[in-house]
Design an enzyme around this catalytic site. Structure first.
Site, PDB file in Angstrom:
ATOM      1  NE  ARG A  51      31.638 100.065 127.112  1.00  0.00           N
ATOM      2  CZ  ARG A  51      32.695 100.784 126.787  1.00  0.00           C
ATOM      3  NH1 ARG A  51      32.540 102.050 126.384  1.00  0.00           N
ATOM      4  NH2 ARG A  51      33.916 100.275 126.823  1.00  0.00           N
ATOM      5  CD  GLU A  61      40.679 105.151 123.388  1.00  0.00           C
ATOM      6  OE1 GLU A  61      41.387 105.654 124.297  1.00  0.00           O
ATOM      7  OE2 GLU A  61      39.527 104.715 123.578  1.00  0.00           O
TER       8      GLU A  61
END
Length: 436
Positions: free
Chosen positions: A272, A397
């Site tokens: 982030r 993922e």
């Protein structure tokens, strides 16, 4: 330290009292050793609408913090997985029941899986020592991985070199493997694993893939074509401080280990902290949050090291960041619902990668843009890569879809890596065949 993450700061304490409390917590943690998760459960909730998603998000903001989202509230079609400490189970289950939120128990006792994982590592370590070998089907510590890197580079110096790109917050080396057949500043592919430290399957996959490259070069004509034209860079431990901490203290630690004056929760979510929609939806300004974005873009040395290296190189054509879990292959954007200019090309390439992956062991992945497939996420690496001119930017993922979550058994390392390799090779081949 897990306590500060779960509960945040205690209201009403003076700065001195807070420091004293944190020091006492640190001493207790050292005395007790690793954080124990006995009785902690992972609950799964399938929200029916936005109102129910909002109710789930409220759980994260409660003080003391009651849950650790493993798969956060994103959209009604996606399950929400959350670890609930044993002490909070009655209140969280009552909260869910009172709001009509049905749940199932995905993991009944996290500590049982952790004990099995630790026992398997100890058994593997004894075998490795007795045979003077390295197991590609086991999990390893940071020191073991860095030792393997040195031996690996020494054994395959004709194809592999080690690059030191910087230092972590706690002054650990940040290392990258370069696979090259020679030539200056050739077009390059970047792969990183382990930016979130608890995602151990990603580090193990990065190690296996590195070995696969040296073993397959010369035999695999696709790989040979790629390496005869391009270089491949793999950063296996993108978050060395956090990864070391998952072994020494808290297996479920996600962030790095940076600290700031006057702030008593530790760590920044390294995915982030990039200069791409920084501070927007899907990131958090609260330092105690698992998705804390940090004080500024690229404030974290682990992120800045990659940015400086990739920018300085100037000829990267693909960037692939590997995470777990959920079984997805995704592309930008995460911080915006707007489709990128070559959306159709990335969609079709992700589709082809998922097909190639599925052919290995029959595992089903889904694919699409990050914001429409998973959730909104701002300040993430692949968005930064795309905005920096790296056309082929993807986020993986890996396994599974929640039976084990971040605690995937070592028996699944090799099959996970095998199928991931085929997806990666699909993207690399496309990158080779579509120069820009």
């Amino acid at each position: 330290m897990q306590g500060t993450q779960r509960g945040g700061l205690v209201p009403g304490l003076s700065p001195l009292d807070r420091r004293t409390l944190l020091f006492c917590n640190f001493i207790l943690a050292v005395a007790w050793g690793q954080v124990n998760f006995t009785g902690d459960q992972v609950l799964r909730v399938l929200a029916k609408n936005e109102k129910q998603l909002s109710l789930l998000r409220d759980l994260e903001t409660q003080k003391p913090q009651k849950v650790d989202f493993w798969r956060g509230p994103a959209r009604p079609s996606l399950p929400v997985d959350m670890r609930v400490p044993f002490s909070e189970l009655p209140s969280v289950k009552a909260y869910l029941k009172s709001h009509g939120l049905a749940y199932s128990i995905m993991i009944k006792d996290i500590q049982v899986l952790l004990d099995e994982e630790r026992d398997a590592m100890a058994k593997s370590r004894r075998l490795e020592r007795s045979t003077n070998s390295f197991s590609y089907s086991s999990y390893h510590t940071l020191d073991e991985i860095y030792s393997w890197i040195d031996n690996f580079v020494a054994e395959h110096s004709n194809l592999v070199s080690k690059i030191h790109i910087g230092k972590s917050f706690e002054n650990r080396s940040i290392l990258v493997l370069k696979f090259s057949t020679g030539g200056p500043n050739r077009p390059a592919i970047w792969i990183d694993t382990g930016i979130h430290s608890r995602e151990w399957i990603t580090h193990a996959t990065g190690i296996w893939i590195s070995q696969k490259i040296v073993n397959a070069y010369g035999k695999d004509h696709v790989l040979k074509r790629i390496l005869n034209t391009m270089d491949i860079f793999i950063e296996i431990v993108t978050n060395p401080d956090g990864f070391a901490f998952t072994h020494s203290m808290n297996r479920l630690w996600r962030k790095n280990k940076s600290s700031q004056p006057g702030i008593f929760c530790i760590g920044v979510d390294l995915n982030r902290n990039w200069k791409a929609g920084f501070g927007g939806n899907g990131s958090n300004k609260n330092p105690c949050s698992e998705t804390y974005r940090g004080p500024a873009p690229e404030s974290e040395p682990e992120v800045a090291a990659i940015v400086d290296f990739i920018t300085g190189h100037g000829n990267f054509k693909a960037m692939i960041s590997i995470h777990s879990y959920s079984q997805m292959v995704m592309y930008p954007y995460g911080h915006s619902l707007e489709p990128v200019p070559n959306h159709e090309e990335l969609f079709n390439l992700a589709k082809d990668a998922v097909k190639a992956l599925n052919k290995v062991h029959g595992i089903q992945y889904i694919f699409g843009s990050i914001s429409t497939t998973l959730y909104s996420a701002s300040g993430i690496s692949v968005d930064w890569a795309y905005d920096s001119g790296i056309k082929y930017a993807f986020s993986f993922e890996l396994r599974d879809t929640g039976q084990y979550g971040f605690l995937l058994p070592a028996s699944q390392i090799v099959p996970t890596a095998e199928e991931t390799w085929m997806a990666l090779q699909t993207i690399m081949k496309h990158t080779l065949n579509h120069p820009y």
